[in-house]
Design a protein around this motif. Structure first.
Motif, PDB file in Angstrom:
ATOM      1  N   SER A   1       3.422  67.977  50.847  1.00 44.72           N
ATOM      2  CA  SER A   1       2.933  68.140  49.575  1.00 44.72           C
ATOM      3  C   SER A   1       2.899  66.877  48.734  1.00 44.72           C
ATOM      4  O   SER A   1       4.114  66.078  48.812  1.00 44.72           O
ATOM      5  CB  SER A   1       3.966  69.276  49.265  1.00 44.72           C
ATOM      6  OG  SER A   1       3.729  70.405  49.734  1.00 44.72           O
ATOM      7  N   LEU A   2       1.980  66.864  47.853  1.00 43.32           N
ATOM      8  CA  LEU A   2       1.859  65.599  47.021  1.00 43.32           C
ATOM      9  C   LEU A   2       1.830  66.080  45.657  1.00 43.32           C
ATOM     10  O   LEU A   2       0.868  66.883  45.443  1.00 43.32           O
ATOM     11  CB  LEU A   2       1.049  64.567  47.443  1.00 43.32           C
ATOM     12  CG  LEU A   2       1.159  63.810  48.717  1.00 43.32           C
ATOM     13  CD1 LEU A   2       0.094  62.996  49.049  1.00 43.32           C
ATOM     14  CD2 LEU A   2       2.396  63.021  48.818  1.00 43.32           C
ATOM     15  N   ASN A   3       2.443  65.383  44.569  1.00 44.39           N
ATOM     16  CA  ASN A   3       2.170  65.740  43.325  1.00 44.39           C
ATOM     17  C   ASN A   3       1.758  64.685  42.633  1.00 44.39           C
ATOM     18  O   ASN A   3       2.492  63.495  42.519  1.00 44.39           O
ATOM     19  CB  ASN A   3       3.323  66.528  42.456  1.00 44.39           C
ATOM     20  CG  ASN A   3       3.065  67.019  40.951  1.00 44.39           C
ATOM     21  OD1 ASN A   3       1.876  66.408  40.511  1.00 44.39           O
ATOM     22  ND2 ASN A   3       3.678  68.022  40.607  1.00 44.39           N
ATOM     23  N   LEU A   4       0.341  64.179  42.323  1.00 44.26           N
ATOM     24  CA  LEU A   4      -0.115  62.891  42.012  1.00 44.26           C
ATOM     25  C   LEU A   4       0.186  62.738  40.508  1.00 44.26           C
ATOM     26  O   LEU A   4      -0.758  62.396  39.850  1.00 44.26           O
ATOM     27  CB  LEU A   4      -1.523  62.942  42.160  1.00 44.26           C
ATOM     28  CG  LEU A   4      -1.942  63.142  43.636  1.00 44.26           C
ATOM     29  CD1 LEU A   4      -3.717  63.153  44.021  1.00 44.26           C
ATOM     30  CD2 LEU A   4      -1.201  61.991  44.750  1.00 44.26           C
ATOM     31  N   THR A   5       1.469  62.842  40.239  1.00 47.22           N
ATOM     32  CA  THR A   5       1.894  62.394  38.963  1.00 47.22           C
ATOM     33  C   THR A   5       2.455  60.917  38.909  1.00 47.22           C
ATOM     34  O   THR A   5       2.340  60.319  39.699  1.00 47.22           O
ATOM     35  CB  THR A   5       2.973  63.359  38.099  1.00 47.22           C
ATOM     36  OG1 THR A   5       3.920  63.533  39.247  1.00 47.22           O
ATOM     37  CG2 THR A   5       2.476  64.802  38.105  1.00 47.22           C
TER      38      THR A   5
ATOM     39  N   VAL B   1       6.554  63.800  46.299  1.00 45.10           N
ATOM     40  CA  VAL B   1       6.382  63.994  47.773  1.00 45.10           C
ATOM     41  C   VAL B   1       7.483  64.996  48.363  1.00 45.10           C
ATOM     42  O   VAL B   1       8.766  64.882  48.273  1.00 45.10           O
ATOM     43  CB  VAL B   1       6.168  62.821  48.502  1.00 45.10           C
ATOM     44  CG1 VAL B   1       7.622  61.993  48.919  1.00 45.10           C
ATOM     45  CG2 VAL B   1       5.768  62.919  50.069  1.00 45.10           C
ATOM     46  N   ASP B   2       6.881  65.954  49.167  1.00 38.72           N
ATOM     47  CA  ASP B   2       7.914  66.557  49.975  1.00 38.72           C
ATOM     48  C   ASP B   2       7.336  67.136  51.281  1.00 38.72           C
ATOM     49  O   ASP B   2       5.975  67.224  51.312  1.00 38.72           O
ATOM     50  CB  ASP B   2       8.307  67.932  49.054  1.00 38.72           C
ATOM     51  CG  ASP B   2       9.257  68.802  49.781  1.00 38.72           C
ATOM     52  OD1 ASP B   2      10.483  68.221  50.215  1.00 38.72           O
ATOM     53  OD2 ASP B   2       8.964  70.158  49.897  1.00 38.72           O
ATOM     54  N   GLY B   3       7.968  67.367  52.354  1.00 37.74           N
ATOM     55  CA  GLY B   3       7.540  67.846  53.515  1.00 37.74           C
ATOM     56  C   GLY B   3       8.222  67.610  54.702  1.00 37.74           C
ATOM     57  O   GLY B   3       9.466  67.297  54.611  1.00 37.74           O
TER      58      GLY B   3
END
Length: 455
Positions: free
Chosen positions: A44-48, A53-55
């Motif tokens: 999972s990526l949050n493009l902030t 990142v997580d996973g």
């Protein structure tokens, strides 16, 4: 970071379910091929800013060095005139810069060094913007339990690294470094801590400092048969020239293995070199001392074993020694046999033996001379006793002059007690001359005497 340079390009093929919401992206059921390795998992990526990142990811077989090199920003290619080794160019911007979060990872097989791979390697990569660390790393290395941690961070001086590695009860027979057969077997354990900072990979490796311990348990080493010492001494006694000892010792050393029941040595990391402090232990049939250095820049090994035979009483406790040096690339070091100490020992032993032989011959000659002198004295004393018996009779009475017992005997002329006194001197006076008397007539007429012969 061995031979660290991120590859110019890696083959990449990804298949995944993608879900996104705003700046959030989720990759589910990832199936990918990266540099020949099968990779799966969920990410999972949050493009902030920073990116979150997580996973979790898993791989069947992965080469750890290029992946780590890409993460920390190792230059893609070394300088054209640099040759092999670590790049001297500054670190590029690392992948973990401006990233936060964590990703757990697992690999069925992860190659750490050429010929050295870990199995079931797993852990967690944690990102914190200007730094990231590998935490709770566990696995199996060379059949032993592996645990490790590492932290990387951007600092004004370049890239800073701090790490720890522990290997418990590994098997030396599984550490081949690319060889067809391991040169040793038995148990091995290693514990290391290190840290350093550098503007480039070459500077970072050269600045590494650390310490640790290396332990061997019932280890056996090829090409180090301690019986070769006595075999070489016997060959020298049979006439083998000293300059031929190295050639003779090669096959003799290969005839058996050196067994080290237990040994622990201190390890120090300084100036890009891992140094093993001298360790001396009792082995089968000899004592062994070993020490060495591993150059982290070019992976060159310099390892020396010194075998000492049993003390020799005739040499006042001095021990014969030979040294075996392994020098060169860790995957194929060259063996050299140093016989200088053994040649000195054999030469001195020959001198000592010759000296003792001469001294023994001199002692024997002296004994024979003393024995001959004793026999001569005894013979003289016997003769003197016989002469004394002749001078004094059996009843103790002195013999009279003219006694036949004073005559010559078989040992020499008779010896009297004392020579008789000389008579007094006789004075002879001259007489007056008288005229010669003429014969009488009767004397003139006397008939001549006639012989009376029997009729």
């Amino acid at each position: 970071l061995m031979n660290a340079a991120a590859p110019a390009a890696m083959g990449l093929a990804i298949e995944s379910k993608l879900a996104f919401f705003g700046r959030a992206l989720t990759f589910e059921d990832v199936k990918a091929k990266i540099a020949g390795a099968t990779v799966g998992g969920q990410l999972s990526l949050n493009l902030t800013s920073p990116t979150v990142v997580d996973g979790r990811v898993s791989a069947t077989d992965i080469d750890a060095a290029p992946v780590l090199a890409a993460l920390i920003g190792v230059p893609k290619r070394p300088a054209p005139d640099q040759g092999a080794g670590y790049p001297a160019e500054p670190f590029a911007r690392p992948l973990f810069d401006d990233v936060k979060g964590s990703v757990s990872f697992q690999a069925e097989r992860a190659t750490l060094l050429p010929g050295l791979a870990a199995q079931t390697l797993k852990g967690r990569a944690r990102f914190a913007g200007a730094s990231f660390d590998l935490a709770d790393v566990t696995g199996t290395l060379a059949g032993g339990a592996l645990t490790a941690d590492a932290a990387f961070s951007l600092v004004p001086g370049g890239l800073s690294v701090r790490g720890r590695l522990d290997l418990s009860k590994g098997d030396l027979a599984r550490i081949t470094f690319g060889r067809s057969k391991a040169p040793a077997s038995g148990g091995v354990s290693l514990s290391l801590e290190l840290a350093g900072t550098g503007l480039s990979p070459a500077a970072l490796v050269g600045a590494l400092q650390g310490k640790g311990t290396l332990t061997f348990d019932r280890a056996q080493f090829d090409g180090l048969d301690p019986k070769a010492i006595d075999a070489a001494i016997r060959a020298s006694e049979r006439g083998l020239a000293p300059e031929r000892l190295p050639g003779y010792l090669g096959p003799a050393l290969d005839a058996g293995r050196l067994t080290v029941t237990s040994a622990t040595g201190a390890v120090a990391i300084l100036d890009g070199r891992v140094r093993l402090a001298p360790v001396t232990v009792a082995a089968d049939g000899a004592d062994v001392a070993f020490a060495g250095t591993l150059n982290l820049v070019d992976s060159d090994l310099d390892l020396r074993f010194t075998l000492s035979g049993a003390p020799r009483e005739e040499m006042k406790g001095r021990r014969p020694e030979i040294s075996v040096v392994l020098n060169g690339p860790i995957s194929s070091p060259k063996r050299e046999v140093d016989t200088s100490e053994l040649v000195n020992f054999v030469t001195l032993r020959a001198v000592e033996r010759e000296t003792k032989r001469v001294e023994a011959a001199e002692r024997e000659a002296k004994k024979r001379a003393e024995a001959a002198a004793a026999l001569e004295r005894a013979e003289r004393e016997r003769i003197e006793r016989e002469r004394a018996t002749q001078r004094v009779g059996p009843d103790g009475a002195q013999p009279k002059p003219g006694d036949p017992s004073l005559g010559a005997d078989r040992t020499g002329p008779a010896v009297s007690e004392r020579a008789p006194d000389l008579p007094p001197a006789i004075e002879v006076k001259p007489q007056s001359a008288k005229p010669a008397r003429r014969p009488s007539a009767a004397a003139k007429q006397a008939p001549a005497p006639q012989s009376l012969a029997p009729p």
